[in-house]
Scaffold this motif. Structure first.
Motif, short mmCIF file in Angstrom:
data_model
loop_
_atom_site.label_atom_id
_atom_site.label_comp_id
_atom_site.label_asym_id
_atom_site.label_seq_id
_atom_site.Cartn_x
_atom_site.Cartn_y
_atom_site.Cartn_z
N VAL A 127 -15.36 2.88 0.82
CA VAL A 127 -13.95 2.34 1.19
C VAL A 127 -12.79 3.14 0.59
N ARG A 128 -11.85 3.04 1.14
CA ARG A 128 -10.48 3.53 0.72
C ARG A 128 -9.63 2.53 0.21
N ILE A 129 -9.10 2.26 -1.02
CA ILE A 129 -8.36 1.31 -1.57
C ILE A 129 -7.03 1.76 -1.78
N VAL A 130 -6.00 1.26 -0.90
CA VAL A 130 -4.62 1.77 -1.16
C VAL A 130 -3.63 0.51 -1.52
N GLU A 131 -2.43 0.61 -1.24
CA GLU A 131 -1.60 -0.47 -1.68
C GLU A 131 -1.85 -1.88 -0.89
N LEU A 156 -1.27 0.69 -9.22
CA LEU A 156 -0.63 1.91 -10.03
C LEU A 156 -1.34 3.04 -9.36
N VAL A 157 -0.80 4.10 -9.60
CA VAL A 157 -1.39 5.55 -9.26
C VAL A 157 -1.28 6.45 -10.61
N ASP A 158 -0.40 6.20 -11.56
CA ASP A 158 -0.52 7.07 -12.83
C ASP A 158 -0.18 6.21 -14.10
N PRO A 159 -1.34 5.69 -14.56
CA PRO A 159 -2.71 6.01 -14.14
C PRO A 159 -3.23 5.11 -12.90
N PRO A 160 -4.43 5.67 -12.30
CA PRO A 160 -4.64 4.69 -11.27
C PRO A 160 -5.19 3.35 -11.73
N ARG A 161 -4.73 2.05 -11.27
CA ARG A 161 -5.25 0.82 -11.70
C ARG A 161 -5.40 -0.08 -10.22
N LEU A 162 -6.43 -0.65 -10.26
CA LEU A 162 -6.70 -1.70 -9.25
C LEU A 162 -6.41 -3.03 -9.59
N SER A 163 -5.69 -3.58 -8.68
CA SER A 163 -5.46 -5.24 -8.95
C SER A 163 -6.26 -6.15 -7.97
N ILE A 219 -16.05 4.31 -8.22
CA ILE A 219 -14.91 4.98 -7.97
C ILE A 219 -15.38 6.42 -7.97
N THR A 220 -14.97 7.06 -6.63
CA THR A 220 -15.69 8.50 -6.51
C THR A 220 -14.49 9.53 -6.51
N ALA A 221 -13.36 9.01 -6.38
CA ALA A 221 -12.21 9.88 -6.20
C ALA A 221 -10.97 8.73 -6.50
N THR A 222 -9.95 9.73 -7.21
CA THR A 222 -8.64 8.89 -7.35
C THR A 222 -7.56 10.04 -6.99
N SER A 223 -6.16 9.51 -6.69
CA SER A 223 -5.14 10.29 -6.28
C SER A 223 -4.05 9.75 -7.23
N ASN A 224 -2.81 10.62 -6.88
CA ASN A 224 -1.63 10.14 -7.61
C ASN A 224 -0.50 9.77 -6.56
N ASN A 225 -1.00 8.98 -5.33
CA ASN A 225 -0.33 8.73 -4.54
C ASN A 225 -0.93 7.43 -3.67
N PHE A 226 -0.14 6.68 -3.19
CA PHE A 226 -0.53 5.30 -2.43
C PHE A 226 -1.15 5.60 -1.31
#
Length: 242
Positions: A127-131, A156-163, A219-226
């Motif tokens: 799954v992809r988790i975006v904004e 948040l993307v920097d650092p990545p945070r899930l809500s 979590i398999t990958a993170t990025s610095n954008n939404f």
């Protein structure tokens, strides 16, 4: 035998083809050798010896040929130690001194831990988790724009945070090794649930869905954008917790 003029004995005689004469005081003592052998006997003995050698050589050659051909049985009591091709090894035996790999991880595979749970699996996959985040009760989970539909989204993307869902503590970080079971995730959320968690590659997050199901995200990958967001391997159990 006559006495010679010198006071000794004369008239010495020899019998046979070979003899020797010696003695003291002119006394004749004859020693006779064995009579000459018969040539025919010598030929017969030679031929017999050759025949024995030929027979022994033939027997040795036959034994070697049978051994190379596999028909001989060198094992004691007539039991061959040769294992036919394709035959299964005896219990406890190892092929080529094989042994269980010492480098294998002791942590259980995620599939083994998840599918063995009595709650059953509703869905599993990436799954992809975006904004806006996915709605995990769907099969497969879908991105929802509704605030009440998203079980988890990228805060948040920097650092990545899930809500989690607005106003709810439906997320919890799994602190152990390996994968948690459905019950372990549900208990963790009930006792240590939070609204937001910091994640990195390899982080395991337990999630309580809107309809009361339990899910786990690795979590398999993170990025610095939404736009790219966070990628995770998700598993959602079908059991609904009251």
């Amino acid at each position: 035998m006559a006495k010679d003029s010198g006071g000794g004995l004369s008239g010495n005689s020899f019998h046979g083809s070979t003899a020797a004469q010696h003695g003291e005081h002119s006394v004749q003592i004859n020693h006779y050798g064995p009579p000459p052998g018969n040539p025919r006997n010598r030929v017969r003995i030679t031929l017999a010896a050759l025949a024995v050698l030929v027979l022994l050589g033939g027997a040795l050659t036959l034994a070697l040929w049978k051994y190379r051909d596999g028909t001989a049985d060198p094992a004691p009591e007539g039991r061959s130690t040769h294992t036919p091709s394709g035959a299964a090894p005896a219990p406890g035996a190892t092929r080529g001194s094989e042994s269980p790999s010492s480098g294998a991880s002791d942590a259980p595979a995620p599939e083994a831990s998840l599918t063995s749970d009595p709650g059953g699996i509703q869905w599993t996959g990436p799954v992809r988790i975006v904004e806006d985040g996915p709605y995990l009760d769907e099969k497969p989970p879908k991105i929802k724009t509704s605030t009440y539909g998203e079980d988890v989204h990228l805060g948040l993307v920097d650092p990545p945070r899930l809500s989690g869902r607005t106003g709810e503590t439906n997320l919890a970080l799994w602190p152990g090794t390996g994968m948690p079971t459905r019950q372990e995730c549900a208990d963790l959320i009930a006792t240590q649930g939070v609204r937001q968690v910091k994640v990195a590659k390899g982080t395991v997050v337990c999630v309580a869905t809107q309809e009361g199901r339990t899910a786990v995200l690795t979590i398999t990958a993170t990025s610095n954008n939404f736009t790219d967001g966070v990628m995770a391997q998700a598993t959602v159990w079908s059991t609904v917790t009251d």
